[in-house]
Design a protein around this motif. Structure first.
Motif, PDB file in Angstrom:
ATOM      1  N   LYS A 137       9.267 -16.837  39.992  1.00 44.15           N
ATOM      2  CA  LYS A 137       8.056 -16.839  39.154  1.00 44.15           C
ATOM      3  C   LYS A 137       8.322 -16.270  37.765  1.00 44.15           C
ATOM      4  N   LYS A 138       9.106 -15.213  37.709  1.00 45.91           N
ATOM      5  CA  LYS A 138       9.348 -14.579  36.413  1.00 45.91           C
ATOM      6  C   LYS A 138      10.231 -15.441  35.524  1.00 45.91           C
ATOM      7  N   LEU A 139      11.198 -16.107  36.127  1.00 43.18           N
ATOM      8  CA  LEU A 139      12.015 -17.037  35.345  1.00 43.18           C
ATOM      9  C   LEU A 139      11.146 -18.168  34.802  1.00 43.18           C
ATOM     10  N   MET A 140      10.248 -18.651  35.638  1.00 43.66           N
ATOM     11  CA  MET A 140       9.315 -19.689  35.200  1.00 43.66           C
ATOM     12  C   MET A 140       8.404 -19.164  34.099  1.00 43.66           C
ATOM     13  N   GLY A 141       7.863 -17.962  34.282  1.00 41.33           N
ATOM     14  CA  GLY A 141       6.955 -17.392  33.297  1.00 41.33           C
ATOM     15  C   GLY A 141       7.616 -17.134  31.961  1.00 41.33           C
ATOM     16  N   ILE A 142       8.832 -16.601  31.989  1.00 43.97           N
ATOM     17  CA  ILE A 142       9.567 -16.339  30.749  1.00 43.97           C
ATOM     18  C   ILE A 142       9.864 -17.649  30.024  1.00 43.97           C
ATOM     19  N   THR A 143      10.193 -18.696  30.797  1.00 45.24           N
ATOM     20  CA  THR A 143      10.433 -20.011  30.191  1.00 45.24           C
ATOM     21  C   THR A 143       9.187 -20.512  29.479  1.00 45.24           C
ATOM     22  N   VAL A 144       8.034 -20.327  30.113  1.00 40.85           N
ATOM     23  CA  VAL A 144       6.767 -20.753  29.499  1.00 40.85           C
ATOM     24  C   VAL A 144       6.509 -19.979  28.217  1.00 40.85           C
ATOM     25  N   ILE A 145       6.769 -18.663  28.229  1.00 41.93           N
ATOM     26  CA  ILE A 145       6.560 -17.844  27.031  1.00 41.93           C
ATOM     27  C   ILE A 145       7.495 -18.285  25.904  1.00 41.93           C
ATOM     28  N   ILE A 146       8.764 -18.530  26.226  1.00 45.52           N
ATOM     29  CA  ILE A 146       9.738 -18.955  25.209  1.00 45.52           C
ATOM     30  C   ILE A 146       9.310 -20.272  24.579  1.00 45.52           C
ATOM     31  N   ILE A 147       8.895 -21.222  25.406  1.00 44.24           N
ATOM     32  CA  ILE A 147       8.432 -22.518  24.884  1.00 44.24           C
ATOM     33  C   ILE A 147       7.204 -22.319  23.996  1.00 44.24           C
ATOM     34  N   THR A 148       6.301 -21.433  24.437  1.00 45.52           N
ATOM     35  CA  THR A 148       5.096 -21.151  23.653  1.00 45.52           C
ATOM     36  C   THR A 148       5.444 -20.571  22.287  1.00 45.52           C
ATOM     37  N   ILE A 149       6.378 -19.632  22.249  1.00 43.56           N
ATOM     38  CA  ILE A 149       6.778 -19.003  20.986  1.00 43.56           C
ATOM     39  C   ILE A 149       7.430 -20.020  20.053  1.00 43.56           C
ATOM     40  N   ILE A 150       8.283 -20.882  20.619  1.00 41.68           N
ATOM     41  CA  ILE A 150       9.018 -21.854  19.802  1.00 41.68           C
ATOM     42  C   ILE A 150       8.078 -22.878  19.171  1.00 41.68           C
ATOM     43  N   PHE A 151       7.139 -23.376  19.970  1.00 37.83           N
ATOM     44  CA  PHE A 151       6.322 -24.494  19.502  1.00 37.83           C
ATOM     45  C   PHE A 151       4.981 -24.085  18.886  1.00 37.83           C
ATOM     46  N   PHE A 152       4.465 -22.899  19.234  1.00 36.92           N
ATOM     47  CA  PHE A 152       3.138 -22.526  18.756  1.00 36.92           C
ATOM     48  C   PHE A 152       3.120 -21.271  17.886  1.00 36.92           C
TER      49      PHE A 152
END
Length: 477
Positions: free
Chosen positions: A358-373
């Motif tokens: 879950k944490k690997l998934m969550g961190i991936t979501v945060i990284i994508i969010t930071i990069i694109f938004f």
């Protein structure tokens, strides 16, 4: 099952009394301090919370879950926890200047060194809580916690009005932990003995280390948002983000923590009976959803008025964060019940694997969010997305362990969720009435409560009749 609900109610009262007083102290501080000041406090608590995981997680839960722990087990964990607290305090003490320099906030050094003393109180209290949980003495814990928070809350409020600002919150937290340890030392019969066994610790560690790592992952993941916002954006942005979470966290933290505290020892006692575990887990999910869903829907609908009245106009930018956080918390009954059941049957190995995934998934979501938004709002929404995905992940193992499928869990959750949404829509549109804000908020609360309870009664929601029946029985007694 009635005893389970009664234990839950006492545990909920204990947590609620603590959180309510702390909540009012934070409201006073919010009126006296700027958003940037709360951003600084949020950064500081990242390091304290991570350290607390080492002191309080793992062995505490292992003591509760163990079938027949004795004085040697409790005393060994007690001395180990104090030793860990001492080591971590030294780490934080000597790293405080570097942390202050990194964030360019010189005042953090002294505050961190003082607040870190709470680790020692946490070490003692974690064992006391394990004793209370195993004996289901949540009524006793309620009185101890209430007295401690009233004393420390009085100190915090006095210091706030005396102009101590951030230090008022620091001393309120420290004195609360100190008073709770002292009061429970007097009321809880357990005392540490001169016993220490590496063999016993090894057995407990085989279960507890997975929970310790899981706790670190969970806390680190939750706090990474504060670290990212504090570094990439302004301290004020972090302050708005932090205060927006405050209201729903107080409500859900009480309910979620109470359920977990009562469920773990209760389920552990029937850990060899999957049918009983499923029955108790279903009750926990339906009851939690019945309480949490309408509160979150109502809070979303009235967020503007709540923030304006309680925190004043300067905190209005925290409204969207409050609403987004409420959406995320709606799914907590599924998270808590599934994870607690997994721990109760002794499968901390599965618990750890879930947390890592879950944490690997969550961190991936945060990284994508930071990069694109690259926005604070987007970071807040990323937590909602991760939470929804995590409901599937948390529920998956229990299909095999106790025969409780995800579709069954959603079926148990949905009735309360749907009538809460309907109620929330009505309350939201009432916000456009041309009335005084105080009158309007009171009308919204009354209407929301009437609509929700009325629908629960008409649709024969089982949790409504079960809860009212328990309360009625206690009143008659």
């Amino acid at each position: 099952m009635n005893k389970f609900i009664l234990f839950f109610l006492w545990k909920f009262l204990e947590r609620a009394s603590h959180q309510v007083v702390s909540f009012f102290v934070q409201i006073i501080l919010a009126r006296l301090l700027l958003p940037a000041d709360f951003g600084i406090i949020a950064l500081l608590m990242v390091f304290i919370n991570l350290a607390q995981v080492f002191v309080q997680n793992g062995f505490n839960t292992a003591l509760i879950q163990a079938k027949n722990p004795d004085d040697r087990d409790f005393s060994s964990v007690f001395y180990l926890s104090l030793g860990i607290a001492g080591i971590l305090y030294l780490v934080l003490f000597f790293s405080a200047p570097a942390i202050s320099a990194f964030y360019k906030i010189p005042s953090l050094t002294k505050v961190l060194r003082v607040l870190s003393l709470i680790l020692f109180f946490g070490a003692v209290n974690s064992i006391q809580n394990a004793v209370v949980a195993r004996e289901f003495k949540f009524k006793q814990l309620f009185y101890c916690s209430l007295l401690a928070i009233l004393l420390s809350g009085t100190i915090g409020v006095y210091l706030a009005f005396s102009g101590y600002g951030t230090w008022a919150l620091v001393w309120q937290q420290l004195t609360n932990a100190l008073f709770l340890c002292i009061i429970m030392w007097v009321t809880v019969k357990w005392r540490p003995r001169l016993l220490f066994s590496l063999e016993r610790l090894s057995k407990l560690f085989s279960f507890g280390w997975k929970l310790l790592v899981s706790g670190l992952l969970d806390t680190g993941y939750r706090e990474i948002q504060s670290l990212v916002i504090g570094k990439m954006f302004s301290a004020s942005d972090l302050g708005y983000f932090n205060r927006g979470q405050m209201f729903p966290q107080v409500v859900v933290g009480n309910i979620d923590g109470s359920v977990q505290s009562v469920m773990l020892p209760a389920l552990s006692q029937v850990q060899d009976d999957p049918r009983r575990i499923k029955e108790m887990m279903r009750r926990a999910i339906t009851m939690s959803a019945f309480i949490i869903s309408p509160l979150m829907a109502g809070m979303i609908a009235t967020a503007d008025s709540i923030v304006l009245l309680v925190l004043t106009e300067k905190w209005l930018p925290s409204v969207p964060f409050m609403q987004i956080c409420c959406i995320s918390f709606v799914f907590y009954p599924i998270h808590t019940s599934n994870l607690t059941a997994i721990n109760a049957v002794g499968r901390s190995d599965i618990f750890l694997k879930l947390e890592i995934f879950k944490k690997l998934m969550g961190i991936t979501v945060i990284i994508i969010t930071i990069i694109f938004f690259r926005s604070v709002i987007a970071i807040a929404w990323s937590a909602v997305l991760s939470g929804v995905i995590s409901t599937f992940i948390n529920a998956y193992p229990n299909k095999r362990l106790i025969g409780y499928t995800y579709s069954e869990q959603m079926k148990d959750l949905m009735p309360s969720f749907l009538i809460s949404v309907f109620m929330g829509v009505i309350v939201f549109f009432m916000g456009f009435l041309p009335l005084n804000i105080y009158i309007k908020l009171v009308l919204q609360i009354i209407t929301g409560a009437a609509v929700f309870t009325g629908l629960a009664w008409c649709l024969k929601i089982s949790s409504f009749f079960y809860l009212t029946g328990i309360i009625a029985d206690r009143i008659r007694k």
